[in-house]
Write an enzyme that holds these catalytic residues in place. Sequence first.
Site, PDB file in Angstrom:
ATOM      1  CG  PHE A 109      -1.897   1.290   1.546  1.00 17.87           C
ATOM      2  CD1 PHE A 109      -2.355   1.850   0.409  1.00 17.87           C
ATOM      3  CD2 PHE A 109      -1.188   2.169   2.489  1.00 17.87           C
ATOM      4  CE1 PHE A 109      -3.135   2.956   0.580  1.00 17.87           C
ATOM      5  CE2 PHE A 109      -1.795   3.514   2.736  1.00 17.87           C
ATOM      6  CZ  PHE A 109      -2.739   3.876   1.749  1.00 17.87           C
TER       7      PHE A 109
ATOM      8  CG  ASN B 184      -4.786  10.449  16.691  1.00 23.79           C
ATOM      9  OD1 ASN B 184      -4.234   9.051  17.021  1.00 23.79           O
ATOM     10  ND2 ASN B 184      -4.683  11.161  17.752  1.00 23.79           N
ATOM     11  CG  PHE B 185      -8.282   8.775  17.478  1.00 26.24           C
ATOM     12  CD1 PHE B 185      -7.750   8.150  18.875  1.00 26.24           C
ATOM     13  CD2 PHE B 185      -8.439   9.762  17.385  1.00 26.24           C
ATOM     14  CE1 PHE B 185      -7.485   9.042  19.928  1.00 26.24           C
ATOM     15  CE2 PHE B 185      -7.986  10.703  18.730  1.00 26.24           C
ATOM     16  CZ  PHE B 185      -7.592  10.337  19.687  1.00 26.24           C
ATOM     17  CG  LEU B 186      -5.685   3.366  11.326  1.00 27.37           C
ATOM     18  CD1 LEU B 186      -6.911   3.125  10.307  1.00 27.37           C
ATOM     19  CD2 LEU B 186      -4.416   3.155  10.450  1.00 27.37           C
TER      20      LEU B 186
ATOM     21  CB  VAL C 265      -9.087  -2.588  11.810  1.00 23.82           C
ATOM     22  CG1 VAL C 265      -9.373  -3.956  11.467  1.00 23.82           C
ATOM     23  CG2 VAL C 265      -9.021  -1.782  10.636  1.00 23.82           C
TER      24      VAL C 265
ATOM     25  CB  SER D   7      -4.090  -9.758   8.826  1.00 31.47           C
ATOM     26  OG  SER D   7      -3.236  -9.312  10.109  1.00 31.47           O
ATOM     27  CE  LYS D   8     -10.998 -10.821   8.800  1.00 30.00           C
ATOM     28  NZ  LYS D   8     -10.699 -12.041   8.155  1.00 30.00           N
ATOM     29  NE  ARG D   9      -3.131  -5.057   2.166  1.00 28.51           N
ATOM     30  CZ  ARG D   9      -1.665  -4.541   2.436  1.00 28.51           C
ATOM     31  NH1 ARG D   9      -1.034  -5.258   3.436  1.00 28.51           N
ATOM     32  NH2 ARG D   9      -1.290  -3.552   2.052  1.00 28.51           N
ATOM     33  CG  LEU D  10     -11.196  -3.771   6.655  1.00 31.52           C
ATOM     34  CD1 LEU D  10     -11.810  -4.216   7.794  1.00 31.52           C
ATOM     35  CD2 LEU D  10     -12.221  -2.838   5.884  1.00 31.52           C
TER      36      LEU D  10
ATOM     37  CB  THR E  65       2.393   9.795  15.585  1.00 27.51           C
ATOM     38  OG1 THR E  65       1.288   9.783  16.292  1.00 27.51           O
ATOM     39  CG2 THR E  65       3.186  11.542  15.619  1.00 27.51           C
TER      40      THR E  65
ATOM     41  CG  LEU F 136      -3.956  15.114  21.128  1.00 31.96           C
ATOM     42  CD1 LEU F 136      -5.373  15.666  20.898  1.00 31.96           C
ATOM     43  CD2 LEU F 136      -3.350  15.665  22.227  1.00 31.96           C
TER      44      LEU F 136
HETATM   45  C1  YNC Z   1      -0.493   2.559  10.907  1.00 28.82           C
HETATM   46  N1  YNC Z   1      -0.522   2.723  12.308  1.00 28.82           N
HETATM   47  O1  YNC Z   1       1.869  -1.023   6.787  1.00 28.82           O
HETATM   48  P1  YNC Z   1       1.695  -1.942   3.580  1.00 28.82           P
HETATM   49  S1  YNC Z   1      -1.500   5.296  14.723  1.00 28.82           S
HETATM   50  C2  YNC Z   1      -0.420   3.778   8.802  1.00 28.82           C
HETATM   51  N2  YNC Z   1      -0.389   3.449  10.064  1.00 28.82           N
HETATM   52  O2  YNC Z   1       0.345  -1.604   4.575  1.00 28.82           O
HETATM   53  P2  YNC Z   1      -4.451  -4.286   7.070  1.00 28.82           P
HETATM   54  C3  YNC Z   1      -0.361   1.303   8.717  1.00 28.82           C
HETATM   55  N3  YNC Z   1      -0.310   2.347   8.146  1.00 28.82           N
HETATM   56  O3  YNC Z   1       2.976  -1.951   4.561  1.00 28.82           O
HETATM   57  P3  YNC Z   1      -4.313  -4.259  10.243  1.00 28.82           P
HETATM   58  C4  YNC Z   1      -0.622   1.245  10.026  1.00 28.82           C
HETATM   59  N4  YNC Z   1      -0.588  -0.183  10.713  1.00 28.82           N
HETATM   60  O4  YNC Z   1       1.435  -3.301   3.162  1.00 28.82           O
HETATM   61  C5  YNC Z   1      -0.470  -0.671   9.584  1.00 28.82           C
HETATM   62  N5  YNC Z   1      -0.482  -0.063   8.562  1.00 28.82           N
HETATM   63  O5  YNC Z   1       1.797  -0.728   2.546  1.00 28.82           O
HETATM   64  C6  YNC Z   1      -0.286  -0.448   7.086  1.00 28.82           C
HETATM   65  N6  YNC Z   1      -4.202  -1.763  15.369  1.00 28.82           N
HETATM   66  O6  YNC Z   1      -3.534  -3.272   6.530  1.00 28.82           O
HETATM   67  C7  YNC Z   1       0.837  -1.518   6.791  1.00 28.82           C
HETATM   68  N7  YNC Z   1      -3.711   1.990  15.601  1.00 28.82           N
HETATM   69  O7  YNC Z   1      -5.576  -3.847   7.369  1.00 28.82           O
HETATM   70  C8  YNC Z   1       0.037  -2.356   5.558  1.00 28.82           C
HETATM   71  O8  YNC Z   1      -3.716  -4.162   8.932  1.00 28.82           O
HETATM   72  C9  YNC Z   1      -1.441  -2.040   5.736  1.00 28.82           C
HETATM   73  O9  YNC Z   1      -5.798  -5.151  10.050  1.00 28.82           O
HETATM   74  C10 YNC Z   1      -2.042  -3.391   6.632  1.00 28.82           C
HETATM   75  O10 YNC Z   1      -4.843  -2.875  10.558  1.00 28.82           O
HETATM   76  C11 YNC Z   1      -3.853  -1.876  10.896  1.00 28.82           C
HETATM   77  O11 YNC Z   1      -3.771   6.088  14.178  1.00 28.82           O
HETATM   78  C12 YNC Z   1      -4.373  -1.266  12.294  1.00 28.82           C
HETATM   79  O12 YNC Z   1      -1.981   0.597  16.113  1.00 28.82           O
HETATM   80  C13 YNC Z   1      -3.179  -0.270  12.749  1.00 28.82           C
HETATM   81  O13 YNC Z   1      -6.163  -1.372  14.921  1.00 28.82           O
HETATM   82  C14 YNC Z   1      -5.738  -0.527  11.981  1.00 28.82           C
HETATM   83  O14 YNC Z   1      -3.502  -3.170  13.453  1.00 28.82           O
HETATM   84  C15 YNC Z   1      -4.605  -2.471  13.480  1.00 28.82           C
HETATM   85  O15 YNC Z   1      -3.584  -4.842  11.153  1.00 28.82           O
HETATM   86  C16 YNC Z   1      -5.156  -1.904  14.577  1.00 28.82           C
HETATM   87  O16 YNC Z   1      -4.150  -5.436   6.568  1.00 28.82           O
HETATM   88  C17 YNC Z   1      -4.172  -1.298  16.871  1.00 28.82           C
HETATM   89  O17 YNC Z   1      -1.475  -1.107   6.686  1.00 28.82           O
HETATM   90  C18 YNC Z   1      -4.415   0.239  16.966  1.00 28.82           C
HETATM   91  C19 YNC Z   1      -3.401   1.032  16.290  1.00 28.82           C
HETATM   92  C20 YNC Z   1      -2.800   2.904  14.817  1.00 28.82           C
HETATM   93  C21 YNC Z   1      -2.508   4.167  15.389  1.00 28.82           C
HETATM   94  C22 YNC Z   1      -2.725   6.175  13.696  1.00 28.82           C
HETATM   95  C23 YNC Z   1      -2.276   7.094  12.684  1.00 28.82           C
HETATM   96  C24 YNC Z   1      -2.568   6.529  11.173  1.00 28.82           C
HETATM   97  C25 YNC Z   1      -2.107   7.267  10.084  1.00 28.82           C
HETATM   98  C26 YNC Z   1      -2.762   6.456   8.879  1.00 28.82           C
HETATM   99  C27 YNC Z   1      -1.939   7.064   7.317  1.00 28.82           C
HETATM  100  C28 YNC Z   1      -2.821   8.499   7.343  1.00 28.82           C
HETATM  101  C29 YNC Z   1      -2.236   8.899   5.849  1.00 28.82           C
HETATM  102  C30 YNC Z   1      -2.601  10.411   5.580  1.00 28.82           C
HETATM  103  C31 YNC Z   1      -4.114  10.267   5.173  1.00 28.82           C
HETATM  104  C32 YNC Z   1      -4.718  11.939   4.962  1.00 28.82           C
HETATM  105  C33 YNC Z   1      -3.895  12.209   3.475  1.00 28.82           C
HETATM  106  C34 YNC Z   1      -4.145  13.862   2.957  1.00 28.82           C
HETATM  107  C35 YNC Z   1      -4.060  14.489   2.415  1.00 28.82           C
HETATM  108 MG    MG Z   2      -7.638  -5.475   8.197  1.00 25.89          MG
END
Ligand code: YNC
Ligand code: MG
Length: 388
Positions: A4, A136-138, A140, A146-149, A172, A388
Site C-alpha cells: 500500500f 489519528n485513531f486508526l 480495526v 490483516s484483511k487490508r481494511l 504518528t 494526541l
Molecule cells: C499505521 N499505524 O503497513 P503496507 S496510529 C499507517 N499507520 O500497508 P491491514 C499502517 N499504516 O505496509 P491491520 C499502520 N499500521 O502493506 C499498519 N499499516 O503498505 C499499514 N491496531 O493493512 C501496513 N492504530 O488492514 C500495511 O492491517 C497495511 O488489520 C495493512 O490494520 C492496521 O492512528 C491497524 O495501532 C493499525 O487497529 C488499523 O492493526 C490495526 O493490522 C489496529 O491488513 C491497533 O496497513 C491500533 C493501532 C494505529 C495508530 C494512527 C495514525 C494512522 C495514520 C494513517 C495514515 C494516514 C495518511 C494520511 C491520510 C490523509 C492524507 C491527506 C491529504
Molecule cells: Mg484488516
Amino acid sequence: RHKFWETQPVGQFRDAADTSLPDGAIEPPTPLSEVRADPYPLPAAFEWLTCDLDDDALLADLYSLLAHNYVEDDENMFRFNYSPAFLRWALKPPSFFRAWHIGVRAKESKKLVAFISGVPARIRARDDVVRMAEINFLCVHKKLRSKRLAPVLIREVTRRVHQENIWQAAYTAGVVLPTPITTCRYWHRSLNPKKLIDVGFSRLGPRMTMSRTVRLYKLPDAPLTPGFRRMELRDVAAVTRLLRAYLAKFVVAPDFDEVDVEHWLLPQEDVVDSYLVESPETHEVTDFCSFYTLPSSVLNNATYATLKAAYSYYNVSTKTPLQQLMNDALIVAKQKNYDVFNALDVMENESFLKELKFGPGDGQLHYYLYNYRIRNGIKPSELGLVLL
Ligand code: YNC
Ligand code: MG
C-alpha cells in the site's frame, strides 16, 4: 515491502539517498473536480458511517471500540484508554469536519468495527505554513485484522481531506512506514512507583527497596515557583504570544492562533491541563506548561484496572528555568493523583528528562508527513509538534 504505502505520495525508502528531490509537496494538488466523488468500496458486510460525536451513544461506541482494540504496548500489558470527553476534545477542534470522523460498521448488527479520523491544522515546515489534516485513531477491530481494511480507511480519509482542498497530513505511529521525518522516544517519570511496579509498568531498580524507591520519586506537596497557577480564559492572548514565539524555533510545529490555543490548551478536567507563571510583580505571563490525560487499561491485573498517565504537551520557559517549570508540572500531576508523567524527547525536553528522574521507555514513536518531503528528516529536538 509495503504494497500500500509504495503507492502513496510519501517519502519512499528507495529515494532516501536522492539529494536532488526538493523539500515540500511531493505531488501537486489535483483539481477538486477530479477528486473521487464516491466512498471507496468496503467488503459487502460493512458500511461507512460518518460519526456524530455530539451523539452520546455513538461516542460511547467509539470509546468502546478504542478501549478494546486500540494501541497496546509491545508486551500487551497496557492499552490506551482515551476517555469520551478526550475524544470529543481531540476530534472537534475549531473548524473540524464531521466528514473526517469515519466509522465502519457491520451492516447487520450496526456494530462499529473500525475508525479513522482527521482534524484540520496549520502546520509549519521550515518557513512554509501548510493546511494539513492530523490523522489519528486508526483502529480495526481485533477480529478483522490483516484483511487490508486499513488501506481502505486511509484512502477514504484521504479522499475526504482532498474534498476540502487539503493535500497534506501529519500522523504518528509506533510502526515503521515510509518514511519517518523523525523518530522519538517516550520517557516516563514515576509519580506512584509502588503501583507502577505492582502492575509491571516498571521494575524495582538493582539494589533498591520499595521504600528507597518511594523516597527517590517523592515530590513537594505544592508547586515551588511563585506565581505558578492554572491557565484561565483571560490568559489566552498571553499564552498564544508565548507559544508562537517559542514554536518559531522548531523546524516543524503547529501555527497556533488564539482560537486554537483556547481549544487545545485551556484546561478541561481530566482532558488537558495548563499552568503558567505570572510574575508577582509585573503580572506578566512568562512561562507555560501543559499536559493531557490519557489513562491506559491494565490488562490482566487483579488489583488495578487503569494507570492514570499525564503526557507532556506544550511547554514554554522564558524566565523560570524549564527544569523548574517541569518540576512544578510533576508536582501538580502528583497532587492530582496521576501515576506517571510521560514526555517525548521533542523540543527542549532532553534538557530536563534525566535531571527530573524520567527513565527512557521502550518503543518508539515515528512522526510522518503525507505528501510533504523533508529531505534527511529532522532531529526530535527540531520537532515542535505533539499529536494526541
Ligand atoms: C499505521 N499505524 O503497513 P503496507 S496510529 C499507517 N499507520 O500497508 P491491514 C499502517 N499504516 O505496509 P491491520 C499502520 N499500521 O502493506 C499498519 N499499516 O503498505 C499499514 N491496531 O493493512 C501496513 N492504530 O488492514 C500495511 O492491517 C497495511 O488489520 C495493512 O490494520 C492496521 O492512528 C491497524 O495501532 C493499525 O487497529 C488499523 O492493526 C490495526 O493490522 C489496529 O491488513 C491497533 O496497513 C491500533 C493501532 C494505529 C495508530 C494512527 C495514525 C494512522 C495514520 C494513517 C495514515 C494516514 C495518511 C494520511 C491520510 C490523509 C492524507 C491527506 C491529504
Ligand atoms: Mg484488516
